[in-house]
Motif scaffolding. Structure first.
Motif, PDB file in Angstrom:
ATOM      1  N   ILE A  91       0.832  -1.255   0.234  1.00  0.00           N
ATOM      2  CA  ILE A  91       0.080   0.005  -0.013  1.00  0.00           C
ATOM      3  C   ILE A  91       1.015   1.414  -0.128  1.00  0.00           C
ATOM      4  N   SER A  92       1.899   1.142   0.832  1.00  0.00           N
ATOM      5  CA  SER A  92       2.801   2.630   1.165  1.00  0.00           C
ATOM      6  C   SER A  92       3.691   2.491  -0.461  1.00  0.00           C
ATOM      7  N   ARG A  93       4.103   1.206  -0.950  1.00  0.00           N
ATOM      8  CA  ARG A  93       4.833   1.518  -2.200  1.00  0.00           C
ATOM      9  C   ARG A  93       3.875   2.101  -3.272  1.00  0.00           C
ATOM     10  N   ARG A  94       2.673   1.653  -3.417  1.00  0.00           N
ATOM     11  CA  ARG A  94       1.730   2.037  -4.445  1.00  0.00           C
ATOM     12  C   ARG A  94       1.585   3.563  -4.351  1.00  0.00           C
ATOM     13  N   ARG A  95       1.231   4.021  -2.876  1.00  0.00           N
ATOM     14  CA  ARG A  95       0.915   5.344  -2.770  1.00  0.00           C
ATOM     15  C   ARG A  95       2.165   6.333  -3.074  1.00  0.00           C
ATOM     16  N   GLU A  96       3.325   5.838  -3.177  1.00  0.00           N
ATOM     17  CA  GLU A  96       4.651   6.261  -3.274  1.00  0.00           C
ATOM     18  C   GLU A  96       4.775   6.637  -4.812  1.00  0.00           C
ATOM     19  N   GLN A  97       4.196   5.778  -5.376  1.00  0.00           N
ATOM     20  CA  GLN A  97       4.229   5.788  -7.192  1.00  0.00           C
ATOM     21  C   GLN A  97       3.078   6.498  -7.650  1.00  0.00           C
ATOM     22  N   GLY A  98       2.051   7.110  -7.012  1.00  0.00           N
ATOM     23  CA  GLY A  98       1.047   7.492  -7.166  1.00  0.00           C
ATOM     24  C   GLY A  98      -0.240   6.692  -7.585  1.00  0.00           C
ATOM     25  N   GLN A  99      -0.130   5.559  -7.345  1.00  0.00           N
ATOM     26  CA  GLN A  99      -1.233   4.495  -7.795  1.00  0.00           C
ATOM     27  C   GLN A  99      -2.354   4.427  -6.546  1.00  0.00           C
ATOM     28  N   SER A 100      -3.152   3.626  -7.248  1.00  0.00           N
ATOM     29  CA  SER A 100      -4.457   3.706  -6.546  1.00  0.00           C
ATOM     30  C   SER A 100      -4.110   2.767  -5.080  1.00  0.00           C
ATOM     31  N   CYS A 101      -5.057   3.097  -4.161  1.00  0.00           N
ATOM     32  CA  CYS A 101      -4.787   2.434  -2.752  1.00  0.00           C
ATOM     33  C   CYS A 101      -5.982   1.156  -2.793  1.00  0.00           C
ATOM     34  N   SER A 102      -6.144   0.350  -3.838  1.00  0.00           N
ATOM     35  CA  SER A 102      -6.907  -0.679  -3.983  1.00  0.00           C
ATOM     36  C   SER A 102      -6.330  -1.774  -2.973  1.00  0.00           C
ATOM     37  N   LEU A 103      -7.105  -2.540  -2.633  1.00  0.00           N
ATOM     38  CA  LEU A 103      -6.825  -3.519  -1.578  1.00  0.00           C
ATOM     39  C   LEU A 103      -6.510  -4.878  -2.195  1.00  0.00           C
ATOM     40  N   THR A 104      -7.184  -5.258  -3.599  1.00  0.00           N
ATOM     41  CA  THR A 104      -6.766  -6.474  -4.176  1.00  0.00           C
ATOM     42  C   THR A 104      -5.451  -6.639  -4.736  1.00  0.00           C
ATOM     43  N   PRO A 105      -4.727  -5.785  -5.161  1.00  0.00           N
ATOM     44  CA  PRO A 105      -3.477  -6.055  -5.445  1.00  0.00           C
ATOM     45  C   PRO A 105      -2.452  -6.264  -4.557  1.00  0.00           C
ATOM     46  N   THR A 106      -2.721  -5.847  -3.273  1.00  0.00           N
ATOM     47  CA  THR A 106      -1.957  -6.137  -2.028  1.00  0.00           C
ATOM     48  C   THR A 106      -2.122  -7.407  -1.401  1.00  0.00           C
ATOM     49  N   MET A 107      -3.049  -8.151  -1.750  1.00  0.00           N
ATOM     50  CA  MET A 107      -3.359  -9.288  -1.273  1.00  0.00           C
ATOM     51  C   MET A 107      -2.429 -10.407  -1.946  1.00  0.00           C
ATOM     52  N   THR A 108      -1.846 -10.271  -3.127  1.00  0.00           N
ATOM     53  CA  THR A 108      -1.038 -11.151  -3.751  1.00  0.00           C
ATOM     54  C   THR A 108       0.241 -10.581  -4.185  1.00  0.00           C
ATOM     55  N   VAL A 109       0.487  -9.507  -3.280  1.00  0.00           N
ATOM     56  CA  VAL A 109       1.795  -9.125  -3.774  1.00  0.00           C
ATOM     57  C   VAL A 109       3.214 -10.247  -3.431  1.00  0.00           C
ATOM     58  N   TRP A 110       2.752 -10.996  -2.583  1.00  0.00           N
ATOM     59  CA  TRP A 110       3.866 -12.075  -2.494  1.00  0.00           C
ATOM     60  C   TRP A 110       4.218 -12.926  -3.423  1.00  0.00           C
ATOM     61  N   ARG A 111       3.427 -12.890  -4.810  1.00  0.00           N
ATOM     62  CA  ARG A 111       3.870 -13.547  -6.112  1.00  0.00           C
ATOM     63  C   ARG A 111       4.914 -12.853  -6.751  1.00  0.00           C
ATOM     64  N   ARG A 112       5.356 -11.698  -6.463  1.00  0.00           N
ATOM     65  CA  ARG A 112       6.373 -10.801  -7.129  1.00  0.00           C
ATOM     66  C   ARG A 112       7.813 -11.515  -6.978  1.00  0.00           C
ATOM     67  N   ASN A 113       7.852 -12.029  -5.654  1.00  0.00           N
ATOM     68  CA  ASN A 113       9.210 -12.851  -5.341  1.00  0.00           C
ATOM     69  C   ASN A 113       8.901 -13.962  -4.477  1.00  0.00           C
ATOM     70  N   ALA A 114       8.012 -15.005  -4.891  1.00  0.00           N
ATOM     71  CA  ALA A 114       7.470 -15.966  -3.807  1.00  0.00           C
ATOM     72  C   ALA A 114       8.318 -16.814  -3.318  1.00  0.00           C
ATOM     73  N   GLY A 115       9.609 -17.186  -4.216  1.00  0.00           N
ATOM     74  CA  GLY A 115      10.451 -18.104  -3.731  1.00  0.00           C
ATOM     75  C   GLY A 115      10.960 -17.697  -2.548  1.00  0.00           C
ATOM     76  N   ASN A 116      11.787 -16.291  -2.806  1.00  0.00           N
ATOM     77  CA  ASN A 116      12.616 -15.856  -1.640  1.00  0.00           C
ATOM     78  C   ASN A 116      11.774 -15.467  -0.487  1.00  0.00           C
ATOM     79  N   ILE A 117      10.594 -15.056  -0.666  1.00  0.00           N
ATOM     80  CA  ILE A 117       9.516 -14.677   0.661  1.00  0.00           C
ATOM     81  C   ILE A 117       9.247 -15.937   1.159  1.00  0.00           C
ATOM     82  N   GLY A 118       9.229 -16.926   0.398  1.00  0.00           N
ATOM     83  CA  GLY A 118       8.877 -18.337   1.150  1.00  0.00           C
ATOM     84  C   GLY A 118       9.899 -18.930   1.771  1.00  0.00           C
ATOM     85  N   ILE A 119      11.233 -18.462   1.487  1.00  0.00           N
ATOM     86  CA  ILE A 119      12.390 -19.052   2.240  1.00  0.00           C
ATOM     87  C   ILE A 119      12.204 -17.985   3.474  1.00  0.00           C
TER      88      ILE A 119
END
Length: 263
Positions: A91-119
């Motif tokens: 949410i903070s990153r999206r606001r920083e970049q002028g994007q919307s504060c939508s909830l839905t994109p934040t719920m799957t953000v872990w997919r961006r780097n799933a392997g390392n976040i999993g570790i």
């Protein structure tokens, strides 16, 4: 054709982060900036806040008469906090970049780097299990009174009964808390923002702690204070305080880690 906003071309070949020096009072500015994020994006922030509050309430009600387990799970709550707060970082990153504060994109953000976040999640999970087991052992060895319910346990804490137990329990807890804090200061924001590998992200967090001890002690104190206030308000305060901590953590990351060069 324009690339999607969530695509991070800068992260294709991540390099080891450069750590910056910050002042001891910087955490107060992080909280102020986090509060601006909260006010600008209240609905998605409160969604995560109520998730934290719900977890706390569930732990308390389920284990009200077996507080030795509740203590371990509450400790685990603190351990898993950085992982659960990923949506708040986004949410903070999206606001920083002028994007919307939508909830839905934040719920799957872990997919961006799933392997390392999993570790990283596995590392935190292992520490959590060890901490919970250590909590039970400390109770078994040093808790001499009859096991109370939640209210009785808090009364004993406030009256400093069973002082030996309190000293050992909090000493053990401090060791685990320091370990988790050291590896998680900026690790998940790094993995989300730059596609950083888990090991480098954790090493960068340790480096940020080592390079800025005064600021990190202040930051840790603020996090603990916010969490305690949340628990003391029967977890209701967590609905606001945990999103605030999550947003502030993103600004801590931005302050502690040198940004990549943008052409």
């Amino acid at each position: 054709m324009q690339q999607p906003d969530d695509t991070h071309k800068e992260s294709d070949t991540p390099t080891f982060p450069t750590i910056r020096d910050v002042k001891a009072g910087a955490p107060f500015r992080w909280f102020a900036e986090g509060w601006q994020d909260f006010k600008s994006c209240p609905i998605p922030s409160l969604f995560y806040g109520f998730c934290f509050a719900g977890m706390g309430l569930l732990i308390t009600f389920v284990f009200e008469h077996a507080y030795e387990y509740t203590s371990g799970l509450t400790s685990g709550f603190l351990l898993l906090g950085p992982f659960l707060a990923m949506g708040l970082y986004e949410i903070s990153r999206r606001r920083e970049q002028g994007q919307s504060c939508s909830l839905t994109p934040t719920m799957t953000v872990w997919r961006r780097n799933a392997g390392n976040i999993g570790i990283f999640a596995v590392v935190l999970g292992i520490v959590f299990l060890i901490w919970a087991r250590a909590s039970l052992i400390v109770f078994a060895l040093f808790y001499t009174n009859e096991m109370p319910n939640l209210t009785g346990f808090l009364q004993q804490l406030l009256s400093f009964e069973n002082l030996e137990f309190l000293m050992v329990y909090f000493a053990v807890g401090l060791i685990f808390a320091t370990l988790v804090f050291a590896v998680s200061v900026v690790s998940i924001p790094l993995m989300l923002d730059r596609n950083q590998d888990a090991i480098s992200a954790m090493l960068a967090s340790v480096g940020a702690l080592a390079r800025n001890p005064a600021a990190m002690i202040t930051w840790a104190f603020c996090i603990v204070a916010a969490t305690l206030i949340g628990f003391m308000t029967f977890h209701i305060g967590l609905a606001i305080l945990m999103p605030l901590v999550g947003h502030a953590t993103w600004h801590a990351y931005r302050d502690l880690i040198e940004p990549l060069n943008h052409g």
